[in-house]
Design an enzyme around this catalytic site. Structure first.
Site, PDB file in Angstrom:
ATOM      1  N   HIS A   1       0.382   8.372  -4.139  1.00 52.76           N
ATOM      2  CA  HIS A   1       1.263   9.534  -3.248  1.00 52.76           C
ATOM      3  C   HIS A   1       0.275  10.788  -3.394  1.00 52.76           C
ATOM      4  O   HIS A   1       0.315  11.549  -2.128  1.00 52.76           O
ATOM      5  CB  HIS A   1       2.386   9.707  -3.907  1.00 52.76           C
TER       6      HIS A   1
ATOM      7  N   GLN B   1       4.914  -1.270   7.532  1.00 54.18           N
ATOM      8  CA  GLN B   1       5.628   0.103   7.728  1.00 54.18           C
ATOM      9  C   GLN B   1       4.832   1.069   8.525  1.00 54.18           C
ATOM     10  O   GLN B   1       5.234   1.703   9.554  1.00 54.18           O
ATOM     11  CB  GLN B   1       5.914   0.791   6.170  1.00 54.18           C
TER      12      GLN B   1
ATOM     13  N   VAL C   1      -4.675   2.780  -3.145  1.00 59.36           N
ATOM     14  CA  VAL C   1      -5.131   3.252  -4.488  1.00 59.36           C
ATOM     15  C   VAL C   1      -4.721   2.115  -5.477  1.00 59.36           C
ATOM     16  O   VAL C   1      -3.417   1.542  -5.382  1.00 59.36           O
ATOM     17  CB  VAL C   1      -4.387   4.699  -5.054  1.00 59.36           C
TER      18      VAL C   1
ATOM     19  N   SER D   1       2.483   1.413  -7.315  1.00 62.80           N
ATOM     20  CA  SER D   1       3.765   1.384  -6.593  1.00 62.80           C
ATOM     21  C   SER D   1       4.747   1.889  -7.589  1.00 62.80           C
ATOM     22  O   SER D   1       4.349   1.596  -8.965  1.00 62.80           O
ATOM     23  CB  SER D   1       3.933   0.027  -6.314  1.00 62.80           C
TER      24      SER D   1
END
Length: 287
Positions: free
Chosen positions: A37, A155, A178, A187
């Site tokens: 993220h 997605q 990543v 995740s």
């Protein structure tokens, strides 16, 4: 970094930034943030002057037997990570703020074909929930660009199609997956794995690499390669949901003349469902 919880506050803050001539970048998340993220936020900060992130665990994209209630809520740690990554504004709404009239009467956004099959087959309604909430967030933030991870390959394809089909003036940027040193894609769900499962988990990516290597050597019997891969996953303790070779853009089943492919998979380790993919471009052979 400021944190706001209402659409009114969000729009006011973005309007101030836009009034200063700033280019707006956006990264939607469900929280429980990790280095993957952070890479999305960093990419947005490189491409924009003012970065908005959202944290919202969207009930609309969870199925009846999925992990909505146990999905980790780690706001304080997430805020710290966002600051370090270069985020300027965090939007952290409640379910009531996002769906004030309730989810049962919420207008839905559906992207046909791309939402079907793969994750859409085992998670009916999932991509409708994703497309709906991302559409709402785009309308709230009105960003110039938005960054999504390539780990969630289907997605990303759904969102690109939605933006194109609905003529949204938003640049969609995909950020490479990543990975941990052993190859496992980062995740939020990796935290559900036992130590033994975590040790076995990198076999998912190794299987994708094995299939991609076979294709790279000229093998075009995709079904045979996939069968080998499924056997590898089962031997490593996985329960495959799907493992397929698809056209990288349309996500239709690959044919031998395709040059842009994605090897894409979802598989369970115990009760934890992991997804991963590997893109490959094949050069045309010259005579």
């Amino acid at each position: 970094m400021n944190t706001v919880k209402t659409v009114r506050e969000l729009r006011a803050a973005v309007a101030r930034a836009r009034g200063e001539g700033k280019r707006i970048g956006f990264v939607p998340t469900m929280g429980n943030l990790h280095s993957g993220h952070a890479a999305l936020v960093t990419k947005a900060a490189q491409r924009a002057d003012f970065v908005v992130a959202s944290i919202f665990v969207n009930p609309l994209q969870f199925g009846a037997n999925e992990d909505l209630d146990k999905y980790p809520r780690t706001l304080a740690a997430d805020q710290e990570r966002l600051v370090q990554a270069g985020c300027n504004l965090l939007f952290a709404p409640t379910v009531e703020e996002m769906y004030p009239d309730g989810m049962s009467v919420q207008t839905r956004v559906s992207v046909p074909q791309l939402s079907e099959g793969l994750c859409g087959a085992s998670r009916p309604g999932h991509f409708e929930g994703v497309a709906t909430v991302v559409n709402k967030l785009f309308n709230m933030v009105q960003p110039d660009l938005a960054v999504f991870g390539e780990k969630d390959y289907q997605q990303l394809a759904v969102i690109r199609a939605m933006v194109r089909d609905l003529n949204m003036p938003i640049q969609i940027i995909g950020e490479p997956t990543v990975r941990a040193e052993d190859g496992l894609a980062l995740s939020s769900r990796n935290g559900y794995l036992t130590p033994e499962q975590r040790t076995a988990a990198p076999a998912l990516y190794r299987t994708l690499q094995h299939i991609a290597a076979g294709i790279g050597r000229g093998q075009r019997d995709f079904a045979a390669l996939v069968a080998e891969g499924q056997a590898q996953l089962s031997a490593a303790g996985f329960r495959p949901d799907y493992l397929e070779v698809r056209h990288a853009v349309s996500l239709r089943p690959a044919v031998i003349n395709d040059r842009d492919l994605v090897v894409i998979a979802a598989a369970y380790l115990g009760n934890t469902r992991l997804i991963d993919n590997l893109y490959l471009h094949l050069e045309e052979k010259t005579a």
